[in-house]
Design an enzyme around this catalytic site. Sequence first.
Site, short mmCIF file in Angstrom:
data_model
loop_
_atom_site.label_atom_id
_atom_site.label_comp_id
_atom_site.label_asym_id
_atom_site.label_seq_id
_atom_site.Cartn_x
_atom_site.Cartn_y
_atom_site.Cartn_z
N GLU A 171 0.81 -1.22 0.00
CA GLU A 171 0.00 0.00 0.00
C GLU A 171 0.85 1.27 0.00
O GLU A 171 0.40 2.31 -0.51
CB GLU A 171 -0.97 0.00 1.18
CG GLU A 171 -2.12 -1.01 1.04
CD GLU A 171 -1.75 -2.41 1.51
OE1 GLU A 171 -0.56 -2.66 1.81
OE2 GLU A 171 -2.66 -3.28 1.58
N PHE A 219 -11.88 -7.76 13.70
CA PHE A 219 -10.80 -8.24 12.83
C PHE A 219 -10.41 -7.15 11.83
O PHE A 219 -11.25 -6.57 11.17
CB PHE A 219 -11.25 -9.50 12.08
CG PHE A 219 -10.21 -9.98 11.12
CD1 PHE A 219 -8.98 -10.45 11.58
CD2 PHE A 219 -10.44 -9.95 9.75
CE1 PHE A 219 -8.01 -10.87 10.68
CE2 PHE A 219 -9.47 -10.38 8.85
CZ PHE A 219 -8.25 -10.85 9.31
N GLN A 220 -9.13 -6.88 11.75
CA GLN A 220 -8.56 -5.85 10.86
C GLN A 220 -9.20 -4.49 11.06
O GLN A 220 -9.37 -3.71 10.12
CB GLN A 220 -8.65 -6.29 9.39
CG GLN A 220 -7.73 -7.48 9.14
CD GLN A 220 -7.46 -7.73 7.67
OE1 GLN A 220 -8.31 -7.49 6.81
NE2 GLN A 220 -6.28 -8.23 7.38
N LYS A 231 -17.75 -1.28 5.67
CA LYS A 231 -18.21 -2.21 4.64
C LYS A 231 -19.73 -2.16 4.47
O LYS A 231 -20.23 -2.25 3.35
CB LYS A 231 -17.76 -3.63 5.02
CG LYS A 231 -17.93 -4.64 3.91
CD LYS A 231 -17.24 -5.96 4.26
CE LYS A 231 -17.39 -6.96 3.13
NZ LYS A 231 -16.74 -8.24 3.46
N MET A 278 24.25 9.06 2.26
CA MET A 278 23.97 10.30 2.98
C MET A 278 24.24 10.13 4.48
O MET A 278 24.76 11.02 5.14
CB MET A 278 22.52 10.73 2.74
CG MET A 278 22.19 12.10 3.25
SD MET A 278 23.25 13.38 2.57
CE MET A 278 22.33 13.94 1.16
C1 LIG Z 1 18.22 14.55 1.89
C2 LIG Z 1 17.47 15.82 1.58
C3 LIG Z 1 18.18 16.99 1.38
C4 LIG Z 1 17.50 18.16 1.04
N1 LIG Z 1 18.23 19.27 0.74
C5 LIG Z 1 17.60 20.34 0.22
C6 LIG Z 1 18.34 21.46 -0.27
O1 LIG Z 1 19.56 21.50 -0.24
N2 LIG Z 1 17.66 22.48 -0.82
C7 LIG Z 1 16.30 22.47 -0.91
O2 LIG Z 1 15.73 23.41 -1.47
N3 LIG Z 1 15.57 21.46 -0.42
C8 LIG Z 1 16.19 20.38 0.12
N4 LIG Z 1 15.44 19.33 0.54
C9 LIG Z 1 13.97 19.41 0.49
C10 LIG Z 1 13.46 20.13 1.71
O3 LIG Z 1 13.40 19.24 2.79
C11 LIG Z 1 12.02 20.70 1.47
O4 LIG Z 1 11.17 19.68 1.03
C12 LIG Z 1 11.99 21.77 0.42
O5 LIG Z 1 13.06 22.70 0.60
C13 LIG Z 1 10.67 22.52 0.48
O6 LIG Z 1 10.44 23.16 -0.71
P1 LIG Z 1 9.49 24.43 -0.82
O7 LIG Z 1 9.93 25.48 0.12
O8 LIG Z 1 9.45 24.77 -2.26
O9 LIG Z 1 8.11 23.98 -0.23
P2 LIG Z 1 6.97 22.93 -0.62
O10 LIG Z 1 7.04 21.84 0.37
O11 LIG Z 1 6.93 22.58 -2.04
O12 LIG Z 1 5.73 23.83 -0.22
C14 LIG Z 1 5.11 24.65 -1.11
C15 LIG Z 1 4.68 25.95 -0.50
O13 LIG Z 1 3.89 26.63 -1.48
C16 LIG Z 1 2.58 26.83 -1.01
N5 LIG Z 1 1.64 26.58 -2.11
C17 LIG Z 1 1.13 25.41 -2.52
N6 LIG Z 1 0.32 25.59 -3.56
C18 LIG Z 1 0.31 26.92 -3.82
C19 LIG Z 1 -0.33 27.72 -4.79
N7 LIG Z 1 -1.14 27.21 -5.72
N8 LIG Z 1 -0.12 29.05 -4.75
C20 LIG Z 1 0.69 29.60 -3.79
N9 LIG Z 1 1.33 28.88 -2.87
C21 LIG Z 1 1.16 27.55 -2.89
C22 LIG Z 1 2.39 25.90 0.15
O14 LIG Z 1 1.45 26.44 1.05
C23 LIG Z 1 3.79 25.80 0.74
O15 LIG Z 1 4.04 26.84 1.64
C24 LIG Z 1 16.09 18.15 0.93
C25 LIG Z 1 15.39 16.98 1.18
C26 LIG Z 1 16.07 15.82 1.50
C27 LIG Z 1 15.28 14.57 1.71
C1 LIG Z 2 12.34 5.45 5.35
C2 LIG Z 2 13.62 6.13 5.68
N1 LIG Z 2 14.45 5.60 6.60
C3 LIG Z 2 15.62 6.20 6.89
C4 LIG Z 2 15.97 7.38 6.29
C5 LIG Z 2 17.27 8.08 6.65
N2 LIG Z 2 18.15 8.13 5.46
C6 LIG Z 2 18.27 9.23 4.70
S1 LIG Z 2 19.26 9.02 3.37
C7 LIG Z 2 19.60 7.44 3.83
C8 LIG Z 2 20.52 6.57 3.01
C9 LIG Z 2 20.05 6.32 1.64
O1 LIG Z 2 20.91 5.41 1.03
P1 LIG Z 2 20.85 5.14 -0.53
O2 LIG Z 2 19.44 4.93 -0.94
O3 LIG Z 2 21.81 4.08 -0.90
O4 LIG Z 2 21.28 6.55 -1.13
P2 LIG Z 2 22.71 7.26 -1.15
O5 LIG Z 2 22.71 8.28 -0.06
O6 LIG Z 2 23.73 6.22 -0.95
O7 LIG Z 2 22.78 7.88 -2.50
C10 LIG Z 2 18.93 7.11 5.01
C11 LIG Z 2 19.03 5.82 5.70
C12 LIG Z 2 15.05 7.92 5.35
N3 LIG Z 2 15.29 9.08 4.73
N4 LIG Z 2 13.90 7.27 5.05
#
Ligand SMILES: Cc1cc2nc3c(=O)[nH]c(=O)nc-3n(C[C@H](O)[C@H](O)[C@H](O)COP(=O)(O)OP(=O)(O)OC[C@H]3O[C@@H](n4cnc5c(N)ncnc54)[C@H](O)[C@@H]3O)c2cc1C
Ligand SMILES: Cc1ncc(C[n+]2csc(CCOP(=O)(O)OP(=O)(O)O)c2C)c(N)n1
Lengths: 587, 171
Positions: A53, A115-116, A165, A484
């Site tokens: 899911e 159940f479930q 259901k 990472m």
């Molecule tokens: C490992 C990792 C590293 C990351 N590193 C970075 C990084 O270096 N740089 C980076 O940028 N991000 C990074 N991210 C992503 C980060 O965590 C956030 O998800 C991201 O920065 C959020 O983007 P955003 O501000 O565009 O917001 P979003 O989450 O896209 O939110 C959108 C915003 O726009 C508003 N909105 C929605 N629809 C509308 C509309 N129609 N009109 C007006 N407003 C609207 C919402 O209310 C909200 O405030 C990383 C993520 C991971 C997993």
């Molecule tokens: C469900 C979940 N568990 C744990 C993490 C923490 N986490 C962030 S990046 C990462 C490693 C990812 O490894 P891989 O997919 O091999 O990517 P790489 O960084 O090596 O490119 C982990 C464990 C997560 N983001 N999501």
Amino acid sequence: MAHDQMNGSQILIKALENQGVDVIFGYPGGAVLPLYDALFQQNKIRHILVRHEAGAVHAAEGYARSNGRVGVVLVTSGPGATNAVTGLTDALMDSIPVVCFAGQVPTHLIGNDAFQEADTTGITRPCTKHNYLVKDVGELARTIHEAFHVARSGRPGPVVIDLPKDVALATGPYVPASKVKHKSYNPRVKGDLALIKEAVELMATAKRPIFYCGGGVINSGPAASQLLTELVRLTGYPCTLTAMGLGAFPASDGQFLGMLGMHGTYEANLAMHGCDVMINIGARFDDRITGRLADFSPGSKKIHVDIDPSSINKNVAIDIGIVGDVAHVLEDMIKVWKSTQAKPDGKALKGWWKEIDGWRGRDCLLYAHSDKVIKPQYAIQRLHEATKGRDDVYITTEVGQHQMWAAQYYGFEKPNRWMTSGGLGTMGYGLPAAMGVQVAHPDALVIDIAGEASLLMNIQEMSTIAQYRLPVKVFILNNEYMGMVRQWQELMHGSRYSESRMEAMPDFVKLAEAFGAVGLRATKPSEVDGVIADMIAADGAVIADIRVDQAENCFPMIPSGAAHNEMLLGPEDHTEQPSSEEGMVLV
Amino acid sequence: MTFQPETERQHTISVLVDNEAGVLARVIGLFSGRGYNIESLTVAEVDPRESLSRITIVTSGTPMIIEQIKAQLERLVPVHNVNDLTLSGPHVERELALVKVRGTGDGRVESLRIADIFRARVLDSSTESFVFEIVGDTGKLDAFINLMEPLGLVDVARTGVAAIARGPGEI
Ligand SMILES: Cc1cc2nc3c(=O)[nH]c(=O)nc-3n(C[C@H](O)[C@H](O)[C@H](O)COP(=O)(O)OP(=O)(O)OC[C@H]3O[C@@H](n4cnc5c(N)ncnc54)[C@H](O)[C@@H]3O)c2cc1C
Ligand SMILES: Cc1ncc(C[n+]2csc(CCOP(=O)(O)OP(=O)(O)O)c2C)c(N)n1
Ligand SMILES: [Mg+2]
């Protein structure tokens, strides 16, 4: 029986048709058997049978993000619903419109530990935009229409309908969508014109302006990206995008500074730090962007356009906050800009660009190329090169270093081409999301840029991909590490690689074959182009196992809790010193 | 520019919601999930025809937090209207408490005398106890309960604050 009377399952099908739904991602079980029976007896709505899911929700997210429609999910009660929770949370964090139907035990058994049985509305309340438990078949049609309205309007998000259901079997009336009035939920789309004028005035007098734009531009629809591009070009100001906003402004445009934030470019982050007017369009000042809040862009006036009032003034104080939909507000901004014949300060702007070009000169995305080992950055660059110029390429990612390298090195020219789990950072998102994208765009080239660890989290979906002959390509940057995690351990925990090594990994080529897909492998830089070409040329699904440098780190990097101007640009910046205590506690 | 840590202030917020299952859980979940304070919360149906309930919340926070609380409340689907009574002009606040005091002799007499000063009513009495009903603002109730403490305070039940704007305007 009056002609608009039917049973709950038929009401559901009819309401979905009415909402223009053409596909559902789902998995059956006892509590949803009546719904599956109704699905069986119709042929307008396609059902994609996933293998878990979580995969169903991520597939619906990929579908929704790539074509702007609402993704639809159907799961059974109990474990079906709880398995969907991660996907729902993911959709909530990234503002993705999803409607998820969950079966429930019959109303008379609710609360009996039947159940479930699970308290689905209780469990999903904090991870959905809204949820419903429908106890009366008379309310079903109206509830479904309202759910779609809530999911797609305002700030989009996931909505759950919990359906006992007995309600699915009971007879009741059908009410068409056009007859449903929404009592309390009617978000504002048009921005306040007086504030827009004020904002344009501030923009026009800026000496060091920057556009900081995000996922809200994508949420607003393709027209918003066009309007943004128009306004940015009209002003001549620099533009940076968040990880969620990539594609909202063309990466190849000279005014684009790249992504900002923790792994953003030197020029984008320094321009954010030094700007005097920040124009935030649909981004939410995430901590991955702001770094240490006290030092975030200390000298700027800030304009913020967002449809969700709770995003404005949440983390960062705003000078002009405009509540409205990006496309609507941009349209007005452009009109006002043109009608007031706004003329930016050319001399100041020239100086600002000169400063920015100086930062660009650092070439922060440069990495040490090698002929012996495949650099992950190189693999992404070659993938981009091989697919450039095509309009039908969709990239999804898992979570980790590979995700950030994809964001940094794959240039996105258009919106809706980039699907990533940003807010929740859900490993296992990319493969099912790619599946959903491929269902929405059957003839497109859909590539999941994956890490080997993340991929295993939803690898079962290869079986779905096989069943529906979806030609999804999986491009693994295989570093045999949770890269990472390993990087943070290297930088912050004295290189003690606690449990981050991926041992006993499957042979991905054989794994591909086991699922009826093509398996490819590259171990040397010279093999990369060939593998990419073969991957693209293959008719069906492919897993390409790209064996990359295991020690490579993702730079630039702003360590947690640091400010924008304390960025690490490469291994040479790497200090053995652990980061501040304040920084250590941050994620 | 970032927000300076400003002083916390108490706000009374009135929220008009659909009277449906789960609406209170949504509001409470929002407060606990995001770490906001709830100092008092009352809820009851106020418009049976339209099936609307009013929730009155007393909370405290910096101006930025209070703005967040209101924006977060407003985006809940069953919420019709959020009104910050503390900011929107003069309003009245009332709370009711039932206070049980056990004692005999002088203490018992003294509790009755204080109740009289506070205009508390006696709802129940036995040879060794009283149940008082007192209505007023939170400060008055606190003061009354404090005075009862040494006189044999046994139990307190309070309703929490109900509030409404002064003057002819609707919320
Ligand atoms: C490992 C990792 C590293 C990351 N590193 C970075 C990084 O270096 N740089 C980076 O940028 N991000 C990074 N991210 C992503 C980060 O965590 C956030 O998800 C991201 O920065 C959020 O983007 P955003 O501000 O565009 O917001 P979003 O989450 O896209 O939110 C959108 C915003 O726009 C508003 N909105 C929605 N629809 C509308 C509309 N129609 N009109 C007006 N407003 C609207 C919402 O209310 C909200 O405030 C990383 C993520 C991971 C997993
Ligand atoms: C469900 C979940 N568990 C744990 C993490 C923490 N986490 C962030 S990046 C990462 C490693 C990812 O490894 P891989 O997919 O091999 O990517 P790489 O960084 O090596 O490119 C982990 C464990 C997560 N983001 N999501
Ligand atoms: Mg890895």
